[in-house]
Write a protein that holds these residues in place. Sequence first.
Motif, PDB file in Angstrom:
ATOM      1  N   ASP A   1       0.833  -1.205   0.000  1.00 49.97           N
ATOM      2  CA  ASP A   1       0.000   0.000   0.000  1.00 49.97           C
ATOM      3  C   ASP A   1       0.870   1.257   0.000  1.00 49.97           C
ATOM      4  N   ILE A   2       1.879   1.262   0.875  1.00 51.99           N
ATOM      5  CA  ILE A   2       2.686   2.476   1.013  1.00 51.99           C
ATOM      6  C   ILE A   2       3.374   2.804  -0.312  1.00 51.99           C
TER       7      ILE A   2
ATOM      8  N   ALA B   1       0.299   2.528  -3.630  1.00 53.14           N
ATOM      9  CA  ALA B   1      -0.718   3.587  -3.664  1.00 53.14           C
ATOM     10  C   ALA B   1      -0.151   4.926  -3.227  1.00 53.14           C
ATOM     11  N   GLY B   2       0.947   4.908  -2.466  1.00 52.40           N
ATOM     12  CA  GLY B   2       1.397   6.150  -1.843  1.00 52.40           C
ATOM     13  C   GLY B   2       2.574   6.820  -2.508  1.00 52.40           C
TER      14      GLY B   2
ATOM     15  N   THR C   1       1.547   9.015  -6.004  1.00 51.30           N
ATOM     16  CA  THR C   1       0.632  10.104  -5.636  1.00 51.30           C
ATOM     17  C   THR C   1       1.364  11.187  -4.840  1.00 51.30           C
TER      18      THR C   1
ATOM     19  N   PHE D   1      -4.895  16.963  -8.773  1.00 50.45           N
ATOM     20  CA  PHE D   1      -4.186  16.056  -9.686  1.00 50.45           C
ATOM     21  C   PHE D   1      -4.742  14.630  -9.726  1.00 50.45           C
TER      22      PHE D   1
ATOM     23  N   GLN E   1     -13.658  14.888  -8.543  1.00 51.33           N
ATOM     24  CA  GLN E   1     -13.062  15.708  -7.472  1.00 51.33           C
ATOM     25  C   GLN E   1     -12.734  17.104  -7.976  1.00 51.33           C
TER      26      GLN E   1
ATOM     27  N   ILE F   1      -9.463  15.363  -2.573  1.00 51.71           N
ATOM     28  CA  ILE F   1      -8.448  14.721  -3.416  1.00 51.71           C
ATOM     29  C   ILE F   1      -8.244  13.276  -2.991  1.00 51.71           C
TER      30      ILE F   1
ATOM     31  N   ARG G   1     -14.330   3.558   0.767  1.00 54.98           N
ATOM     32  CA  ARG G   1     -13.096   3.224   0.060  1.00 54.98           C
ATOM     33  C   ARG G   1     -12.224   4.445  -0.181  1.00 54.98           C
ATOM     34  N   ARG G   2     -12.463   5.517   0.608  1.00 50.43           N
ATOM     35  CA  ARG G   2     -11.592   6.678   0.429  1.00 50.43           C
ATOM     36  C   ARG G   2     -10.169   6.293   0.806  1.00 50.43           C
ATOM     37  N   CYS G   3      -9.224   7.118   0.402  1.00 50.71           N
ATOM     38  CA  CYS G   3      -7.808   6.813   0.629  1.00 50.71           C
ATOM     39  C   CYS G   3      -7.537   6.551   2.112  1.00 50.71           C
TER      40      CYS G   3
HETATM   41  C1  HEM Z   1      -1.288  12.995  -1.945  1.00 55.36           C
HETATM   42  C2  HEM Z   1      -1.228  11.664  -1.916  1.00 55.36           C
HETATM   43  C3  HEM Z   1      -2.401  10.750  -2.167  1.00 55.36           C
HETATM   44  C4  HEM Z   1      -3.554  10.963  -2.882  1.00 55.36           C
HETATM   45  C5  HEM Z   1      -3.969  12.220  -3.631  1.00 55.36           C
HETATM   46  C6  HEM Z   1      -4.346   9.749  -2.799  1.00 55.36           C
HETATM   47  C7  HEM Z   1      -5.597   9.590  -3.380  1.00 55.36           C
HETATM   48  C8  HEM Z   1      -6.319   8.420  -3.358  1.00 55.36           C
HETATM   49  C9  HEM Z   1      -7.571   8.213  -4.034  1.00 55.36           C
HETATM   50  C10 HEM Z   1      -8.320   9.274  -4.851  1.00 55.36           C
HETATM   51  C11 HEM Z   1      -7.954   6.942  -3.797  1.00 55.36           C
HETATM   52  C12 HEM Z   1      -9.203   6.264  -4.387  1.00 55.36           C
HETATM   53  C13 HEM Z   1     -10.342   6.156  -3.433  1.00 55.36           C
HETATM   54  C14 HEM Z   1     -11.519   5.544  -4.128  1.00 55.36           C
HETATM   55  O1  HEM Z   1     -11.454   4.370  -4.510  1.00 55.36           O
HETATM   56  O2  HEM Z   1     -12.524   6.220  -4.288  1.00 55.36           O
HETATM   57  C15 HEM Z   1      -6.952   6.322  -2.974  1.00 55.36           C
HETATM   58  C16 HEM Z   1      -7.006   5.021  -2.517  1.00 55.36           C
HETATM   59  C17 HEM Z   1      -6.032   4.446  -1.735  1.00 55.36           C
HETATM   60  N1  HEM Z   1      -4.906   5.050  -1.227  1.00 55.36           N
HETATM   61 FE1  HEM Z   1      -4.342   6.958  -1.526  1.00 55.36          FE
HETATM   62  N2  HEM Z   1      -3.675   8.833  -2.043  1.00 55.36           N
HETATM   63  C18 HEM Z   1      -2.491   9.389  -1.631  1.00 55.36           C
HETATM   64  C19 HEM Z   1      -1.535   8.826  -0.817  1.00 55.36           C
HETATM   65  C20 HEM Z   1      -1.610   7.562  -0.274  1.00 55.36           C
HETATM   66  C21 HEM Z   1      -0.632   7.000   0.645  1.00 55.36           C
HETATM   67  C22 HEM Z   1       0.623   7.712   1.185  1.00 55.36           C
HETATM   68  C23 HEM Z   1      -1.022   5.742   0.900  1.00 55.36           C
HETATM   69  C24 HEM Z   1      -0.261   4.797   1.815  1.00 55.36           C
HETATM   70  C25 HEM Z   1      -0.769   3.978   2.638  1.00 55.36           C
HETATM   71  C26 HEM Z   1      -2.273   5.495   0.172  1.00 55.36           C
HETATM   72  C27 HEM Z   1      -3.008   4.326   0.173  1.00 55.36           C
HETATM   73  C28 HEM Z   1      -4.197   4.124  -0.495  1.00 55.36           C
HETATM   74  C29 HEM Z   1      -4.918   2.839  -0.536  1.00 55.36           C
HETATM   75  C30 HEM Z   1      -4.471   1.539   0.123  1.00 55.36           C
HETATM   76  C31 HEM Z   1      -6.073   3.047  -1.301  1.00 55.36           C
HETATM   77  C32 HEM Z   1      -7.178   2.046  -1.623  1.00 55.36           C
HETATM   78  C33 HEM Z   1      -8.263   2.142  -0.561  1.00 55.36           C
HETATM   79  C34 HEM Z   1      -9.401   1.164  -0.819  1.00 55.36           C
HETATM   80  O3  HEM Z   1      -9.580   0.733  -1.943  1.00 55.36           O
HETATM   81  O4  HEM Z   1     -10.134   0.858   0.139  1.00 55.36           O
HETATM   82  N3  HEM Z   1      -2.599   6.631  -0.519  1.00 55.36           N
HETATM   83  N4  HEM Z   1      -5.961   7.245  -2.704  1.00 55.36           N
END
Ligand code: HEM
Length: 247
Positions: free
Chosen positions: A43-44, A47-48, A51, A111, A141, A179, A185-187
């Motif tokens: 995940d880190i 997904a992280g 972004t 973005f 968004q 964002i 399911r938000r981030c």
């Molecule tokens: C500025 C940085 C980031 C942005 C803009 C961002 C944005 C997003 C967005 C828009 C989603 C989609 C949510 C949806 O399905 O509707 C998401 C999902 C996710 N993000 Fe981030 N994210 C960022 C950083 C991170 C970081 C640092 C992690 C580290 C753990 C992370 C982990 C995840 C995970 C695991 C999901 C999936 C959640 C799920 O499906 O339940 N994200 N993120």
Amino acid sequence: MAQHRRSYDPRRPPRHISDAVLEGAEQAPGGLGRAYAEATMTDIFGAGQDTTATALCWALLLLLRHLPLQRRLQAELDRVVGRARLPTADDRAALPQLEAFLCEVLRYSSFVPVTIPHATTADVQLDGFYIPRGTVVFINQWSVNYDPTKWKDPHVFDPGRFLDAEQQLDRDRAAGVMIFSLGKRRCIGDQLAKLQLFLFTAILLHQCAFEPNPAERLTMDCVHGLALKPQPFTVSVRPRGEPGGAL
Ligand code: HEM
């Protein structure tokens, strides 16, 4: 991860993020367990990484487009943190201008303009709209962040919109930026992402001065993908000396 697990020594301070995750997930009493260590790292990084790096690129580009603002943020850092140590997470509350800048970077760049697609599992009525079961749904968004009924002059880059009359961060306004999506399911990484963005930007601005390349036009035009990235640009970086030596 398997390699790090073999060389991990709980008696030593963590060498990197995988040691910290191994300690938290596997070693701590009541920790989540082995399978979660791999999933957390996935995940880190999965997904992280892209972004957060994209957010930093936009922050840098906007610092180059707004040099007086860059100087004001450096002055705030010098005043609050001083020059004898680096900024830490504990300084966040005392750096409202920097927090406001980061909120505006996320809003203005928007973005991740549309979220990951989801689908309705049942027929839904929402605000008078009928959405049948099995419909693919995206959240726009960008339109939330540029809604003129919510934001004054949304096309203007203005971190001051996030500061109240006392020049403190207006937390309600800040929460209005979308964002990280919405709902179940938000981030899950939003707080980690905001902390990383704060630390990277605070330390970079504390330590360095950034100047644009006069031969380049810095625009908000972007390279399209799941995340919108700035067009490639170059930057001059020089270490900052004593207070007052910025730029
Ligand atoms: C500025 C940085 C980031 C942005 C803009 C961002 C944005 C997003 C967005 C828009 C989603 C989609 C949510 C949806 O399905 O509707 C998401 C999902 C996710 N993000 Fe981030 N994210 C960022 C950083 C991170 C970081 C640092 C992690 C580290 C753990 C992370 C982990 C995840 C995970 C695991 C999901 C999936 C959640 C799920 O499906 O339940 N994200 N993120």
